[in-house]
Write an enzyme that holds these catalytic residues in place. Structure first.
Site, mmCIF file in Angstrom:
data_model
loop_
_atom_site.group_PDB
_atom_site.id
_atom_site.type_symbol
_atom_site.label_atom_id
_atom_site.label_comp_id
_atom_site.label_asym_id
_atom_site.label_seq_id
_atom_site.Cartn_x
_atom_site.Cartn_y
_atom_site.Cartn_z
ATOM 1 N N HIS A 194 42.312 55.910 47.332
ATOM 2 C CA HIS A 194 43.570 56.146 48.038
ATOM 3 C C HIS A 194 44.446 54.929 47.850
ATOM 4 O O HIS A 194 43.954 53.811 47.818
ATOM 5 C CB HIS A 194 43.317 56.368 49.538
ATOM 6 C CG HIS A 194 44.479 57.004 50.210
ATOM 7 N ND1 HIS A 194 45.550 56.278 50.656
ATOM 8 C CD2 HIS A 194 44.750 58.301 50.471
ATOM 9 C CE1 HIS A 194 46.439 57.115 51.174
ATOM 10 N NE2 HIS A 194 45.987 58.342 51.068
ATOM 11 N N ASP A 224 41.129 64.806 51.024
ATOM 12 C CA ASP A 224 40.984 66.019 50.230
ATOM 13 C C ASP A 224 39.540 66.310 49.836
ATOM 14 O O ASP A 224 39.250 67.384 49.326
ATOM 15 C CB ASP A 224 41.825 65.912 48.951
ATOM 16 C CG ASP A 224 43.290 66.002 49.275
ATOM 17 O OD1 ASP A 224 43.633 66.778 50.170
ATOM 18 O OD2 ASP A 224 44.076 65.279 48.647
HETATM 19 N N1 ACO Z 1 37.604 57.841 40.020
HETATM 20 C C1 ACO Z 1 37.302 56.825 39.205
HETATM 21 N N2 ACO Z 1 37.997 55.672 39.136
HETATM 22 C C2 ACO Z 1 39.045 55.534 39.953
HETATM 23 C C3 ACO Z 1 39.432 56.549 40.864
HETATM 24 C C4 ACO Z 1 38.660 57.740 40.868
HETATM 25 N N3 ACO Z 1 38.980 58.737 41.714
HETATM 26 N N4 ACO Z 1 40.519 56.160 41.563
HETATM 27 C C5 ACO Z 1 40.812 54.931 41.118
HETATM 28 N N5 ACO Z 1 39.922 54.548 40.153
HETATM 29 C C6 ACO Z 1 39.866 53.247 39.471
HETATM 30 C C7 ACO Z 1 40.964 53.117 38.418
HETATM 31 O O1 ACO Z 1 40.500 53.558 37.154
HETATM 32 C C8 ACO Z 1 41.231 51.637 38.470
HETATM 33 O O2 ACO Z 1 40.180 50.993 37.795
HETATM 34 P P1 ACO Z 1 40.466 49.604 36.973
HETATM 35 O O3 ACO Z 1 40.922 48.638 38.026
HETATM 36 O O4 ACO Z 1 39.168 49.260 36.354
HETATM 37 O O5 ACO Z 1 41.533 49.948 35.974
HETATM 38 C C9 ACO Z 1 41.089 51.283 39.956
HETATM 39 O O6 ACO Z 1 40.163 52.251 40.470
HETATM 40 C C10 ACO Z 1 42.379 51.329 40.764
HETATM 41 O O7 ACO Z 1 42.988 52.605 40.527
HETATM 42 P P2 ACO Z 1 44.559 52.876 40.617
HETATM 43 O O8 ACO Z 1 44.851 54.144 39.899
HETATM 44 O O9 ACO Z 1 45.291 51.633 40.201
HETATM 45 O O10 ACO Z 1 44.744 53.045 42.167
HETATM 46 P P3 ACO Z 1 46.009 53.671 42.864
HETATM 47 O O11 ACO Z 1 46.077 53.076 44.217
HETATM 48 O O12 ACO Z 1 47.193 53.545 41.989
HETATM 49 O O13 ACO Z 1 45.658 55.219 42.906
HETATM 50 C C11 ACO Z 1 44.839 57.333 43.595
HETATM 51 C C12 ACO Z 1 45.234 55.906 44.041
HETATM 52 C C13 ACO Z 1 45.994 57.961 42.795
HETATM 53 C C14 ACO Z 1 44.624 58.182 44.855
HETATM 54 C C15 ACO Z 1 43.552 57.263 42.740
HETATM 55 O O14 ACO Z 1 42.503 56.672 43.469
HETATM 56 C C16 ACO Z 1 43.117 58.635 42.191
HETATM 57 O O15 ACO Z 1 43.601 59.037 41.127
HETATM 58 N N6 ACO Z 1 42.193 59.355 42.928
HETATM 59 C C17 ACO Z 1 41.789 60.679 42.520
HETATM 60 C C18 ACO Z 1 42.842 61.693 42.923
HETATM 61 C C19 ACO Z 1 42.851 61.958 44.428
HETATM 62 O O16 ACO Z 1 41.833 62.166 45.053
HETATM 63 N N7 ACO Z 1 44.074 61.956 44.985
HETATM 64 C C20 ACO Z 1 44.279 62.274 46.409
HETATM 65 C C21 ACO Z 1 44.877 61.114 47.111
HETATM 66 S S1 ACO Z 1 44.932 61.423 48.834
HETATM 67 C C22 ACO Z 1 46.312 62.329 49.071
HETATM 68 O O17 ACO Z 1 47.232 62.405 48.306
HETATM 69 C C23 ACO Z 1 46.335 63.060 50.291
#
Ligand code: ACO
Length: 425
Positions: A306, A363
């Site tokens: 998140h 979610d």
């Molecule tokens: N699975 C695997 N790796 C992940 C995940 C995941 N779900 N989420 C983040 N990471 C990793 C990224 O690859 C990144 O790794 P790195 O530092 O080695 O490059 C690190 O964790 C940080 O990720 P970011 O994308 O920079 O984090 P951000 O805060 O921008 O993104 C987000 C948050 C979009 C929710 C992300 O965690 C994601 O894509 N999750 C899956 C989708 C999801 O469940 N979305 C619902 C959000 S809740 C809502 O909207 C109600």
């Protein structure tokens, strides 16, 4: 003395005020930055930038706190109902019993949707995704209600709120009825808001229908948990669109589109599809954990991580408990739940997930409940939109009442410098 921040550029020092929120969060107020220094800040994704001050929702991502208007999400989910919470979010205080009853009555006045909207629905193929149809229908409401609300007139604003709450629920369910080829249902003004949702979705003209109170309760709670989440992607979109003084329906339609993406509200559908795929492929959660960690593989564990919660998502904890209860009460033994629990346990122990603060989000478990309640997978994000509606309205209203300027970010241009115009040979 109030705190300030000093920025030094080319040996010149500039001082900026630091403003403090009611929960002691602090922000450097850079409103005058460009005027004074000629430069701007760069923050794609707004990870460090506040876009507004707001009195609606407080969340602390490090401590896993979420409050609407000062009330904890745990208390609200347990003690209030969805319309009560909607009133609280939009108007700032919990309604008295009388105000709440009046709110329900006033919403009912607007639950009829113009019949001509049906010809718009007819234009969509049955295979259209309900979120696309919902965005279009919400926008179309503007055509049938062209008068823009005067936000400075409390009565008009109240009417606009009731109208949006009433009509949006109906058209949201029509997206599903359309996809099934079922006749479109009407709101029944003798029943409650969430019960009406079930009727609108599932009642067939051929047989009597009575939604289970367990299902109504569970949905009510889910809607409360989704009702607001401060400046997330869809809410910021609603505020941004509204900042040009576009109308409420147009702004909310934009919010629906923003919510649809799989990195935001669309994640609830993506989670269930992922869990189903894992189940179909023999339930090997380790293989999917490995895929999620593989930087060469674009796969992400949906429902994990998140932008702001970096310890746990308090909504996920409430939903996990509710999922267990609902499945038990309804006597549903879902292998998907077992996979979800296995995946969660593995991720909580895994160094990759731990070091990046990736925990189950709201979610992760909501789809499991929706499935148990008989909601089809591609309606999951519509469910989120119904829940989020009062938050969008509250934020739009606050933005207009605060007389916020039009949202217009700047950029750093990195394209070509001025060049002579010559047609390519
Ligand atoms: N699975 C695997 N790796 C992940 C995940 C995941 N779900 N989420 C983040 N990471 C990793 C990224 O690859 C990144 O790794 P790195 O530092 O080695 O490059 C690190 O964790 C940080 O990720 P970011 O994308 O920079 O984090 P951000 O805060 O921008 O993104 C987000 C948050 C979009 C929710 C992300 O965690 C994601 O894509 N999750 C899956 C989708 C999801 O469940 N979305 C619902 C959000 S809740 C809502 O909207 C109600």
């Amino acid at each position: 003395m109030s705190k300030t921040a000093t920025i030094e550029i080319d040996g010149k020092r500039y001082e900026f005020p630091i403003i403090k929120g009611s929960e002691n969060e602090e922000a450097i107020d850079i409103k005058k930055l460009r005027d004074l220094t000629g430069i701007i800040t760069l923050d794609p994704g707004y990870k460090n930038s506040g876009s507004c001050t707001s009195k609606i929702t407080f969340l602390d991502g490090e401590l896993g706190i979420l409050r609407y208007r000062g009330y904890s999400i745990e208390d609200l989910a347990e003690k209030a109902d969805f319309l009560e919470v909607s009133f609280l979010l939009i108007f700032g205080e919990l309604p008295t019993a009388e105000q709440l009853e009046q709110f329900e009555v006033d919403i009912r006045k607007y639950t009829l949707v113009n019949e001509e909207m049906k010809s718009i629905i007819d234009g969509f193929p049955r295979t259209a995704h309900p979120m696309g149809v919902l965005a279009a229908l919400t926008s179309a409401l503007t055509a049938f209600n062209p008068k823009s609300v005067n936000v400075d007139n409390d009565k008009e604003m109240y009417q606009a709120v009731c109208k949006t709450m009433g009509k949006f629920l109906v058209i949201a369910t029509w997206t599903y009825r359309k996809s099934m080829g079922y006749p479109l249902n009407y709101y029944d003004n003798t029943k409650g808001y969430v019960e009406n949702f079930m009727n609108l979705m599932f009642k067939l003209p051929t047989e009597p229908y009575k939604a289970s109170p367990i299902v109504i309760d569970a949905l009510d709670k889910l809607f409360i948990l989704h009702a607001d989440h401060e400046q997330n992607c869809s809410t910021s979109t609603v505020r941004m669109v509204g900042s040009s003084h576009a109308g409420l329906f147009a702004s909310i339609s934009a919010g629906v589109s923003a919510l649809w993406g799989p990195l935001h509200g669309g994640a609830n559908q993506a989670v269930l599809e992922m869990l189903e795929e894992i189940h179909k492929n023999g339930g090997d959660t380790d293989a999917y954990m490995a895929k999620a960690k593989d930087k060469e593989d674009p796969f992400r564990l949906m429902g994990f991580g998140h932008r702001v919660y970096k310890s746990f998502d308090p909504r996920a904890q409430i939903i996990k408990k509710a999922a267990n209860e609902v499945l038990e009460t309804l006597g549903v033994d879902d292998p998907i739940l077992a996979i979800a629990k296995k995946l969660e346990a593995a991720a909580l122990e895994d160094e990759y997930f731990k070091s990046r603060n990736l925990y189950p989000n709201v979610d992760f478990y909501s789809g499991i409940i929706y499935r148990a309640l008989g909601i089809p997978t591609d309606m999951f994000t519509v469910m989120f939109a119904i829940g989020r509606l009062p938050g969008w309205i509250a934020q739009w209203k606050e933005m207009r009442e605060n007389k916020e300027p039009i949202g217009r970010p700047r950029q750093i241009y990195t394209g070509a410098a001025l060049r002579d115009f010559n047609k390519p040979e």
